[in-house]
Scaffold this active site. Structure first.
Site, PDB file in Angstrom:
ATOM      1  N   ARG A  69      61.344   1.210  54.106  1.00 20.38           N
ATOM      2  CA  ARG A  69      61.937   0.815  52.833  1.00 20.38           C
ATOM      3  C   ARG A  69      61.814   1.957  51.828  1.00 20.38           C
ATOM      4  NH1 ARG A  69      59.162  -2.165  50.289  1.00 20.38           N
ATOM      5  NH2 ARG A  69      57.435  -2.555  51.709  1.00 20.38           N
ATOM      6  N   TYR A 208      67.879   0.992  57.877  1.00 21.52           N
ATOM      7  CA  TYR A 208      66.573   0.560  58.366  1.00 21.52           C
ATOM      8  C   TYR A 208      66.049  -0.716  57.709  1.00 21.52           C
ATOM      9  CZ  TYR A 208      62.262   1.254  60.941  1.00 21.52           C
ATOM     10  OH  TYR A 208      61.229   1.117  61.831  1.00 21.52           O
ATOM     11  N   LYS A 217      64.197  -8.940  52.665  1.00 22.73           N
ATOM     12  CA  LYS A 217      63.569  -8.659  51.367  1.00 22.73           C
ATOM     13  C   LYS A 217      64.558  -8.829  50.211  1.00 22.73           C
ATOM     14  CE  LYS A 217      60.052  -8.223  53.594  1.00 22.73           C
ATOM     15  NZ  LYS A 217      58.739  -7.685  53.731  1.00 22.73           N
ATOM     16  N   HIS A 237      56.188 -13.497  49.578  1.00 21.43           N
ATOM     17  CA  HIS A 237      55.934 -12.589  50.708  1.00 21.43           C
ATOM     18  C   HIS A 237      54.700 -13.095  51.457  1.00 21.43           C
ATOM     19  CE1 HIS A 237      55.255  -8.107  52.031  1.00 21.43           C
ATOM     20  NE2 HIS A 237      55.923  -8.767  52.939  1.00 21.43           N
ATOM     21  N   SER A 259      52.746  -5.222  52.565  1.00 23.29           N
ATOM     22  CA  SER A 259      53.361  -4.776  53.806  1.00 23.29           C
ATOM     23  C   SER A 259      52.342  -4.044  54.679  1.00 23.29           C
ATOM     24  CB  SER A 259      54.533  -3.843  53.493  1.00 23.29           C
ATOM     25  OG  SER A 259      55.469  -4.531  52.700  1.00 23.29           O
ATOM     26  N   CYS A 261      49.687  -5.154  56.122  1.00 15.81           N
ATOM     27  CA  CYS A 261      48.290  -5.509  55.824  1.00 15.81           C
ATOM     28  C   CYS A 261      47.831  -6.749  56.586  1.00 15.81           C
ATOM     29  CB  CYS A 261      48.086  -5.692  54.328  1.00 15.81           C
ATOM     30  SG  CYS A 261      48.180  -4.128  53.428  1.00 15.81           S
ATOM     31  N   ASP A 284      56.261 -13.589  57.501  1.00 18.47           N
ATOM     32  CA  ASP A 284      56.553 -12.626  56.421  1.00 18.47           C
ATOM     33  C   ASP A 284      56.979 -13.284  55.110  1.00 18.47           C
ATOM     34  OD1 ASP A 284      56.646  -9.749  55.864  1.00 18.47           O
ATOM     35  OD2 ASP A 284      58.796 -10.011  55.573  1.00 18.47           O
ATOM     36  N   ARG A 376      59.015  -0.734  64.636  1.00 18.39           N
ATOM     37  CA  ARG A 376      59.060  -2.205  64.542  1.00 18.39           C
ATOM     38  C   ARG A 376      59.697  -2.820  65.785  1.00 18.39           C
ATOM     39  NH1 ARG A 376      57.265  -4.775  59.427  1.00 18.39           N
ATOM     40  NH2 ARG A 376      56.609  -2.980  58.206  1.00 18.39           N
ATOM     41  N   GLU A 504      38.767 -12.888  65.139  1.00 15.66           N
ATOM     42  CA  GLU A 504      37.528 -13.274  64.449  1.00 15.66           C
ATOM     43  C   GLU A 504      37.818 -13.788  63.033  1.00 15.66           C
ATOM     44  OE1 GLU A 504      35.142 -13.628  66.251  1.00 15.66           O
ATOM     45  OE2 GLU A 504      35.058 -12.048  67.791  1.00 15.66           O
TER      46      GLU A 504
END
Ligand code: GTP
Ligand code: SPV
Ligand code: MN
Length: 593
Positions: A69, A208, A217, A237, A259, A261, A284, A376, A504
């Protein structure tokens, strides 16, 4: 085709503007998808992967200048500058159109314009919305078929109703006889443009991801956030997951992380805690509305996953790996000699020989990554083995908890819970994280990314905070989701992650679940509730007492500095910034004294 006069008229005008050689109305069929993919193979855009290893799947490498992006080239064109706010790039809508119309003129020469009617959300759900994307990219058309519900049945549902017009061009017209390149784009002239009042999207120059798959988005976050504010709902998001306890009780949880994360990973998590189960609704984006029972309900407006490949393995995210076992598109990953895909972290051992995403022969000692860090996979959500039975329920799923989080190497504990809704909104407003490869910019630099929406809020962020605060003013506020802040990424002095993460994280989800049921022991600290000693289930986990203590340590001095940095940050928002958040900040400062 369609009887929708507005749609026919708009397509006609855009054809006159962009001058494509052909116009193709997408019906969404498998035969059409196969045909688009074989055209892409002929052009050298797609390569078919080995059907024995990866049936009906394709590899695609983008132009190395078009890999993520582009936030600098993303614009919110509201009539008033203040309505875009200081966190967005603003241009006057008329000026932007005057700039772009000549650029769009003739931009599709030599190409096919695909007309893609698509629904964000299950067809016919009252939460769903319909858009139509016009694009000169076959890659976009193929990806949109996986990422959205698209084609003829969408036109049937649309009827004569309004839709969100989305115009996309890679910005590379072909002269007569000019040979095309595998990934046409125009990196010097990229514009990702939103008209929030008109509810319209124009994108130019990039092929892209979020720049080009306009349902994601651009529509489902930037435009939908504006619609949501107007009509009292939320476009966020966020991942959505269902968590079932060993006793069979189920709760749904959403999570907003910036993003790259960890949303996809958390959404598909396989709990290490015996008896617990996680099921995926979305990875997402969440659209949320209040139901008649006063609870907040969420739908996943998407139909597929556009997930980060590097780091994804059978170890770290088995459900993602199985989701992409067939019928998938891989962008900017490496190719194995057997005709399958590979990326960093996919297997413990690096393969001896690959073709890198740059089409170069690759060996492990070359010192360069084989896949781009923002490589991706595009995979149908229905192929996820852990897909939730209610993922297409038009009513959505009732949300018990909302998590915020980001990558913070220090200061922020593994988890803390807000005291109430307003304090939870405060936590969302101060999310901060190291930057990642998902967007152009310096990877690793810490920036504030409120609600993980900094690049995706289609209006003034101060108004967005006020909208969140306003939704909490309900007579039945006890039905609101509980709000938490997580950080899987706290590091030791030696620079190693203190928390093992991935499966975990189910231990943290268990505490969230218990807190929502009124159980779960907590300690009150100046920043919020943290698990009381022993309340986080660490049975069977090899983690030292010192690491655990460090994971939950609330460093008073550090938080005093953080509060000062929040105060500076808040001052950047100007006059529309809600007073309640200053109250929360003042209260935090008071508790730290
Ligand atoms: P976008 O699709 O860009 O919105 O990203 P996302 O939020 O879905 O992130 P994703 O789940 O794809 O994770 C991004 C990266 O973070 C991957 O390289 C993961 O391996 C890594 N990651 C995810 N969860 C964890 C975790 O719990 N601990 C650690 N250390 N890393 C994680
Ligand atoms: C993100 O950057 O948050 C993504 C990838 O999910 S993209 O679709 O490119 O926006
Ligand atoms: Mn994302």
């Amino acid at each position: 085709m369609t009887s929708n006069i507005r749609l026919k008229q708009w397509v006609k005008e855009m054809v006159e503007l962009c001058e494509p050689d052909q116009v193709h109305w997408c019906d969404g069929s498998q035969a059409e998808y196969d045909q688009i993919c074989s055209i892409l193979i002929q052009k050298g855009t797609f390569r078919r992967l080995n059907p024995d290893l990866r049936p009906n799947s394709f590899l695609c490498e983008s132009d190395p200048r078009d890999v993520a992006r582009v936030e600098q080239s993303t614009f919110i064109c509201s009539r008033q500058r203040e309505d875009a706010g200081l966190t967005n790039n603003w241009r006057d809508p008329d000026e932007m159109k005057a700039l772009l119309l000549p650029i769009y003129h003739g931009c599709m020469r030599g190409r096919t314009m695909y007309v893609i009617p698509y629904s964000m959300g299950p067809l016919g759900s009252s939460i769903s919305q319909i858009g139509v994307e016009l694009t000169d990219s076959g890659y976009v058309a193929a990806n949109m078929r996986i990422m959205t519900r698209m084609g003829k049945q969408v036109l049937d549902v649309l009827g004569d109703n309004p839709f969100i017009p989305c115009l996309h061009s890679v910005g590379k017209p072909l002269r007569p006889g000019e040979e095309d390149v595998p990934w046409p784009c125009n990196p010097e002239n990229r514009y990702i443009v939103h008209f929030p009042e008109e509810k319209m999207i124009w994108s130019y120059g990039s092929g892209y991801g979020g720049n080009a798959l306009l349902g994601k988005k651009c529509f489902a976050l930037r435009i939908a956030s504006v619609m949501a504010r107007e009509r009292g709902w939320l476009a966020e998001h966020m991942l959505i997951l269902g968590l079932t306890s060993p006793e069979g009780e189920k709760r749904y949880i959403t999570g907003a992380f910036p993003s790259a994360c960890g949303k996809t990973n958390l959404a598909m998590l396989i709990p290490t805690l015996p008896g617990w189960k996680v099921e995926t609704v979305g990875d997402d984006i969440a659209w949320m509305k209040f139901g008649e029972d006063g609870r907040l309900y969420a739908i996943n407006p998407e139909f597929g996953f556009f997930g980060v490949a590097p780091g994804t393995s059978m170890e770290s995210n088995r459900n993602a790996m199985l989701s992409m076992r067939e019928n998938s598109i891989f962008t900017n990953v490496a190719l194995t000699p057997e005709g399958d895909v590979w990326w960093e972290g996919m297997t413990p051992e690096k393969p001896p020989r690959l073709t890198s995403w740059l089409h170069e022969p690759w060996t492990p000692d070359g010192g360069k990554p084989a896949a781009h860090p923002n490589a991706r996979f595009t995979a149908p959500a229905g192929q996820c083995p852990a897909i939730d039975p209610a993922w297409e329920d038009p009513r959505g799923v009732p949300i018990s908890a909302i998590l915020f989080g980001g990558r913070r190497p220090s200061l922020v504990p593994l988890i803390h819970q807000s005291f109430n809704w307003q304090h939870g909104v405060f936590l969302g407003s101060v999310v901060s994280s190291e930057r990642t490869a998902a967007a152009d910019g310096t990877v690793g630099a810490i920036r504030r990314d409120p609600f993980a929406m900094l690049p995706f809020c289609g209006y003034n962020m101060a108004d967005y905070f006020a909208h969140w605060l306003c939704l909490g003013n309900r007579h039945d506020a006890d039905k609101l989701p509980r709000i938490f802040y997580v950080n899987w990424f706290r590091k030791s002095a030696a620079g190693r992650f203190l928390w093992p993460g991935y499966g975990e994280n189910s231990r943290v989800l268990k505490w969230v679940f218990e807190r929502c049921s009124g159980a779960g022991e907590a300690l009150t600290t100046p920043i919020g509730h943290v698990p009381a000693p022993g309340a986080l289930d660490v049975r069977g986990l090899e983690i030292g007492e010192a690491e655990l203590a460090e994971l939950f340590r609330v460093d008073r001095e550090g938080w005093i500095r953080e509060a000062a940095s929040i105060r500076e940050y808040y001052a950047t928002f100007g006059p529309r910034f809600p007073q309640q958040l200053y109250e929360e900040l003042g209260a935090l400062e008071g508790r730290l004294r």
